[in-house]
Design a protein around this motif. Structure first.
Motif, short mmCIF file in Angstrom:
data_model
loop_
_atom_site.label_atom_id
_atom_site.label_comp_id
_atom_site.label_asym_id
_atom_site.label_seq_id
_atom_site.Cartn_x
_atom_site.Cartn_y
_atom_site.Cartn_z
N ILE A 26 0.86 -1.18 0.00
CA ILE A 26 0.00 0.00 0.00
C ILE A 26 0.90 1.23 0.00
O ILE A 26 1.71 1.41 0.90
N PRO A 27 0.76 2.08 -1.02
CA PRO A 27 1.61 3.27 -1.11
C PRO A 27 1.16 4.35 -0.12
O PRO A 27 0.06 4.28 0.44
N PRO A 28 1.99 5.36 0.05
CA PRO A 28 1.69 6.40 1.03
C PRO A 28 0.53 7.31 0.66
O PRO A 28 -0.03 7.99 1.52
N ARG A 29 0.14 7.31 -0.63
CA ARG A 29 -1.01 8.12 -1.05
C ARG A 29 -1.66 7.45 -2.25
O ARG A 29 -0.97 6.78 -3.03
N PRO A 30 -2.97 7.62 -2.42
CA PRO A 30 -3.68 6.92 -3.50
C PRO A 30 -3.17 7.23 -4.90
O PRO A 30 -3.20 6.38 -5.77
N ASP A 31 -2.69 8.45 -5.12
CA ASP A 31 -2.23 8.83 -6.46
C ASP A 31 -0.72 8.66 -6.63
O ASP A 31 -0.14 9.18 -7.58
N PHE A 32 -0.09 7.91 -5.75
CA PHE A 32 1.37 7.78 -5.75
C PHE A 32 1.92 7.41 -7.13
O PHE A 32 2.89 8.01 -7.59
N ALA A 33 1.30 6.43 -7.79
CA ALA A 33 1.81 5.96 -9.08
C ALA A 33 1.81 7.04 -10.15
O ALA A 33 2.54 6.95 -11.14
N PHE A 34 1.00 8.08 -9.95
CA PHE A 34 0.87 9.14 -10.95
C PHE A 34 1.59 10.43 -10.57
O PHE A 34 1.68 11.34 -11.39
N THR A 35 2.06 10.51 -9.32
CA THR A 35 2.65 11.77 -8.83
C THR A 35 4.04 11.57 -8.24
O THR A 35 4.45 12.33 -7.37
N LEU A 36 4.77 10.58 -8.73
CA LEU A 36 6.10 10.28 -8.22
C LEU A 36 7.05 11.47 -8.38
O LEU A 36 7.10 12.08 -9.46
N THR A 37 7.79 11.75 -7.35
CA THR A 37 8.90 12.69 -7.48
C THR A 37 10.11 11.93 -8.01
O THR A 37 10.11 10.70 -8.05
N GLU A 38 11.14 12.62 -8.39
CA GLU A 38 12.36 11.95 -8.86
C GLU A 38 12.96 11.09 -7.75
O GLU A 38 13.44 9.98 -8.01
N GLU A 39 12.94 11.57 -6.53
CA GLU A 39 13.45 10.81 -5.39
C GLU A 39 12.62 9.53 -5.19
O GLU A 39 13.17 8.45 -4.95
N GLU A 40 11.31 9.65 -5.31
CA GLU A 40 10.43 8.48 -5.17
C GLU A 40 10.65 7.50 -6.33
O GLU A 40 10.61 6.29 -6.14
N LEU A 43 13.60 5.53 -5.48
CA LEU A 43 13.24 4.56 -4.44
C LEU A 43 12.51 3.37 -5.05
O LEU A 43 12.77 2.21 -4.70
N MET A 44 11.62 3.62 -5.99
CA MET A 44 10.90 2.53 -6.65
C MET A 44 11.85 1.66 -7.48
O MET A 44 11.65 0.45 -7.61
N GLY A 45 12.90 2.25 -7.99
CA GLY A 45 13.93 1.47 -8.70
C GLY A 45 14.63 0.51 -7.75
O GLY A 45 14.87 -0.65 -8.10
N ARG A 46 14.94 0.99 -6.53
CA ARG A 46 15.57 0.11 -5.52
C ARG A 46 14.59 -0.98 -5.10
O ARG A 46 14.98 -2.13 -4.87
N HIS A 47 13.31 -0.64 -5.00
CA HIS A 47 12.26 -1.61 -4.68
C HIS A 47 12.21 -2.71 -5.75
O HIS A 47 12.20 -3.90 -5.43
N ALA A 48 12.21 -2.32 -7.02
CA ALA A 48 12.18 -3.30 -8.12
C ALA A 48 13.42 -4.19 -8.10
O ALA A 48 13.32 -5.41 -8.29
N ASP A 49 14.59 -3.60 -7.85
CA ASP A 49 15.82 -4.39 -7.76
C ASP A 49 15.73 -5.40 -6.62
O ASP A 49 16.15 -6.55 -6.76
N TYR A 50 15.18 -4.97 -5.49
CA TYR A 50 15.01 -5.86 -4.34
C TYR A 50 14.10 -7.03 -4.71
O TYR A 50 14.40 -8.19 -4.41
N LEU A 51 12.99 -6.74 -5.37
CA LEU A 51 12.06 -7.81 -5.75
C LEU A 51 12.69 -8.75 -6.77
O LEU A 51 12.46 -9.97 -6.71
N ARG A 52 13.48 -8.23 -7.68
CA ARG A 52 14.18 -9.11 -8.63
C ARG A 52 15.12 -10.07 -7.90
O ARG A 52 15.25 -11.24 -8.28
N THR A 53 15.75 -9.59 -6.85
CA THR A 53 16.60 -10.45 -6.03
C THR A 53 15.77 -11.55 -5.38
O THR A 53 16.18 -12.72 -5.35
N GLN A 54 14.60 -11.20 -4.85
CA GLN A 54 13.72 -12.21 -4.24
C GLN A 54 13.30 -13.25 -5.28
O GLN A 54 13.20 -14.44 -4.96
N LEU A 55 13.05 -12.82 -6.51
CA LEU A 55 12.69 -13.74 -7.59
C LEU A 55 13.85 -14.68 -7.90
O LEU A 55 13.67 -15.91 -7.95
N ARG A 56 15.05 -14.14 -8.07
CA ARG A 56 16.23 -14.96 -8.36
C ARG A 56 16.50 -15.97 -7.26
O ARG A 56 16.92 -17.09 -7.53
#
Length: 114
Positions: A26-40, A43-56
């Motif tokens: 659950i993201p911090p706000r309902p429109d998170f996917a549409f209002t990402l800042t560059e910093e966010e 962060l989502m890139g690090r999240h995706a990398d983490y999940l790829r590690t879990q998959l591997r």
């Protein structure tokens, strides 16, 4: 609470736990996917990398954003031994550790077809 309820109901019905967990990010706000800042976005890139590690490493089966009309959220299906292991995976996710208001709901699947 919901994890306990799922385990209780499965035990009452004689269903052996599957070891598969539905994890809803659950993201911090309902429109998170549409209002990402560059910093966010970073962060989502690090999240995706983490999940790829879990998959591997064989803990994750599938993950991705869900187009819910009330606001997108993330889905991660984990295959681990216990709910505690599933929570360890979700708690270690960089988005959760960031302190920016992300949280996971972790629910055991009562059975799965694979």
């Amino acid at each position: 609470m919901l994890g306990w309820l799922g385990q209780f109901l499965a035990a009452e019905a004689g269903i052996k736990p599957s070891g598969v967990f539905h994890c809803r990010l659950i993201p911090p706000r309902p429109d998170f996917a549409f209002t990402l800042t560059e910093e966010e976005r970073a962060l989502m890139g690090r999240h995706a990398d983490y999940l790829r590690t879990q998959l591997r490493e064989g803990r994750m089966m599938i993950a991705g954003p869900v187009a819910d009309p009330t606001g997108p959220w993330g889905l991660c299906i984990l295959r681990v031994g216990t709910e505690a292991e599933a929570r360890a995976v979700t708690d270690a996710d960089p988005v959760v550790r960031s302190g920016r208001g992300f949280r996971y709901e972790v629910l055991p699947m009562m059975s799965v077809i694979m």
